[in-house]
Design a protein around this motif. Structure first.
Motif, mmCIF file in Angstrom:
data_model
loop_
_atom_site.group_PDB
_atom_site.id
_atom_site.type_symbol
_atom_site.label_atom_id
_atom_site.label_comp_id
_atom_site.label_asym_id
_atom_site.label_seq_id
_atom_site.Cartn_x
_atom_site.Cartn_y
_atom_site.Cartn_z
ATOM 1 N N LEU A 149 11.710 64.071 29.606
ATOM 2 C CA LEU A 149 11.936 63.123 30.694
ATOM 3 C C LEU A 149 12.793 61.942 30.244
ATOM 4 N N ALA A 150 12.712 61.625 28.946
ATOM 5 C CA ALA A 150 13.480 60.492 28.436
ATOM 6 C C ALA A 150 14.976 60.733 28.533
ATOM 7 N N LEU A 151 15.381 61.987 28.688
ATOM 8 C CA LEU A 151 16.803 62.321 28.790
ATOM 9 C C LEU A 151 17.330 62.196 30.210
ATOM 10 N N GLN A 152 16.418 61.925 31.164
ATOM 11 C CA GLN A 152 16.863 61.767 32.541
ATOM 12 C C GLN A 152 17.780 60.559 32.666
ATOM 13 N N THR A 153 18.801 60.678 33.488
ATOM 14 C CA THR A 153 19.689 59.546 33.710
ATOM 15 C C THR A 153 19.030 58.481 34.576
ATOM 16 N N ALA A 154 18.114 58.866 35.457
ATOM 17 C CA ALA A 154 17.430 57.904 36.316
ATOM 18 C C ALA A 154 15.941 58.259 36.365
ATOM 19 N N PRO A 155 15.062 57.301 36.108
ATOM 20 C CA PRO A 155 13.627 57.585 36.172
ATOM 21 C C PRO A 155 13.221 58.011 37.579
ATOM 22 N N ARG A 156 12.343 58.970 37.646
ATOM 23 C CA ARG A 156 11.835 59.412 38.944
ATOM 24 C C ARG A 156 10.392 59.853 38.774
ATOM 25 N N GLY A 157 9.760 60.128 39.891
ATOM 26 C CA GLY A 157 8.356 60.519 39.847
ATOM 27 C C GLY A 157 7.468 59.376 40.302
ATOM 28 N N THR A 158 6.256 59.320 39.763
ATOM 29 C CA THR A 158 5.275 58.298 40.136
ATOM 30 C C THR A 158 4.864 57.501 38.910
ATOM 31 N N LEU A 159 4.896 56.182 39.043
ATOM 32 C CA LEU A 159 4.456 55.273 37.991
ATOM 33 C C LEU A 159 3.137 54.651 38.434
ATOM 34 N N ARG A 160 2.083 54.923 37.692
ATOM 35 C CA ARG A 160 0.748 54.420 38.049
ATOM 36 C C ARG A 160 0.425 53.199 37.192
ATOM 37 N N VAL A 161 0.211 52.074 37.872
ATOM 38 C CA VAL A 161 0.036 50.787 37.201
ATOM 39 C C VAL A 161 -1.319 50.202 37.571
ATOM 40 N N HIS A 162 -1.996 49.631 36.570
ATOM 41 C CA HIS A 162 -3.269 48.937 36.797
ATOM 42 C C HIS A 162 -3.128 47.491 36.333
ATOM 43 N N SER A 163 -3.765 46.584 37.070
ATOM 44 C CA SER A 163 -3.679 45.175 36.711
ATOM 45 C C SER A 163 -4.938 44.446 37.146
ATOM 46 N N ARG A 164 -5.218 43.340 36.464
ATOM 47 C CA ARG A 164 -6.221 42.406 36.959
ATOM 48 C C ARG A 164 -5.790 41.920 38.337
ATOM 49 N N THR A 165 -6.762 41.639 39.209
ATOM 50 C CA THR A 165 -6.480 41.392 40.619
ATOM 51 C C THR A 165 -5.553 40.197 40.843
#
Length: 313
Positions: free
Chosen positions: A84-100
């Motif tokens: 995936l690091a060779l992709q020219t543009a990131p795609r897919g789903t990025l799942r992020v968690h954070s304090r509220t």
């Protein structure tokens, strides 16, 4: 039988403690999960799990197989990340968690700008007051207020922050003067719940530390709630500076005891982007962390700089 899927289900069932939980992650029934793992055991010729109605236990062979299988699956994840690091543009789903509070005040306003740069990347932002388990909870990035000490995790410090005492003008006007930390024992404190023990706030000035057990009629594990109650005049709250910048600017909150550093944990505070250690960092994680590292300090600086710094008259 799909051996890789069976191995993934086996590891998931061990981590989750049940066939039901493992199945929910991939949309399979408990019976299907059990069948996959049973076929895996038959192919190996050994029993991996001791099954009961309430508990899944690993056999000796299961313990060895679980450890080795986890390593194999991690290797597959690294291989996928390298591709995936060779992709020219990131795609897919990025799942992020954070304090509220950090998620609401800082992260959320920055997401639109990030997605303009990477429109093929979907972002899922989930907020809670607990520390996420990145691999088990399937998050890509977790924003924490302290540097993680867990092995296998990478971190990047985005900013330093300061905790401050705040209260509404109404509260300040009708309560006893607050000139020294010890005066806080005559006040109502809105405290962050960290367990059943007494709440202790630490004050530092000229390298002299004072620890005060603070009186509290209300506690919560959510900073948004504490901020809201402070604005309504219910008491004094201890919150990160950037999370109350707007309230200070508008005058809805005043800063108290500005001559002291104050905390309920450690004075070395900040925000860390945390992600799994990997030989090949997925491009979607790299660009997201880089973007936040550049923009979070700018966002927070603009908020804090615009504060109207006030203290009790």
């Amino acid at each position: 039988m799909n051996r890789l899927q069976a191995m993934e289900l086996f590891v998931s069932a061990v981590r989750e403690g049940s066939f039901s939980a493992a199945g929910r992650r991939v949309g399979l029934s408990p019976a299907s999960v059990s069948r996959y793992i049973g076929e895996l055991e038959a192919q190996l010729g050994v029993q991996l799990l001791n099954r009961s109605t309430r508990h899944l236990g690993l056999t000796d062979a299961g313990k060895i197989f679980f450890q080795r299988t986890e390593q194999v699956l991690h290797g597959i994840e690294d291989a996928e990340a390298a591709a995936l690091a060779l992709q020219t543009a990131p795609r897919g789903t990025l799942r992020v968690h954070s304090r509220t509070l950090f998620g609401i005040k800082v992260l959320s306003p920055l997401i639109p700008g990030f997605q303009k740069l990477y429109p093929e990347l979907k972002v899922e932002l989930r907020l809670s007051e607990r520390r996420a388990l990145l691999r088990e909870d399937e998050f890509d990035v977790d924003f924490q207020i302290q540097a993680p000490k867990d092995p296998g995790l990478m971190q990047r410090r985005l900013l330093r922050s300061e905790r401050i005492l705040v209260a509404s003008p109404d509260y300040v006007g009708r309560m006893p003067k607050l000139r020294e930390p010890e005066d806080i024992t005559r006040h109502n404190c809105l405290t962050y719940w960290m367990g059943p023990d007494d709440v202790v706030w630490k004050f530092m000035r000229r390298n002299k530390l004072r620890e005060i057990v603070v009186p509290s009629s209300f506690g919560s594990n959510n900073g948004v709630v504490l901020c809201d109650l402070a604005v309504t005049g219910h008491g004094i709250a201890l919150l990160d500076d950037y999370t109350v910048a707007e309230e200070l600017k508008s005058g809805r909150l005043l800063r108290l005891l500005p001559g002291f550093r104050v905390t309920n944990s450690t004075f070395d505070e900040g925000i860390y982007a945390t992600f799994l250690q990997s030989s090949y960092l997925p491009e979607k994680i790299r660009v997201f962390v880089d973007y936040m590292a550049e923009n979070v300090p700018r966002q927070v600086k603009s908020q804090v700089k615009s504060q109207i710094k006030r203290s009790e008259p």
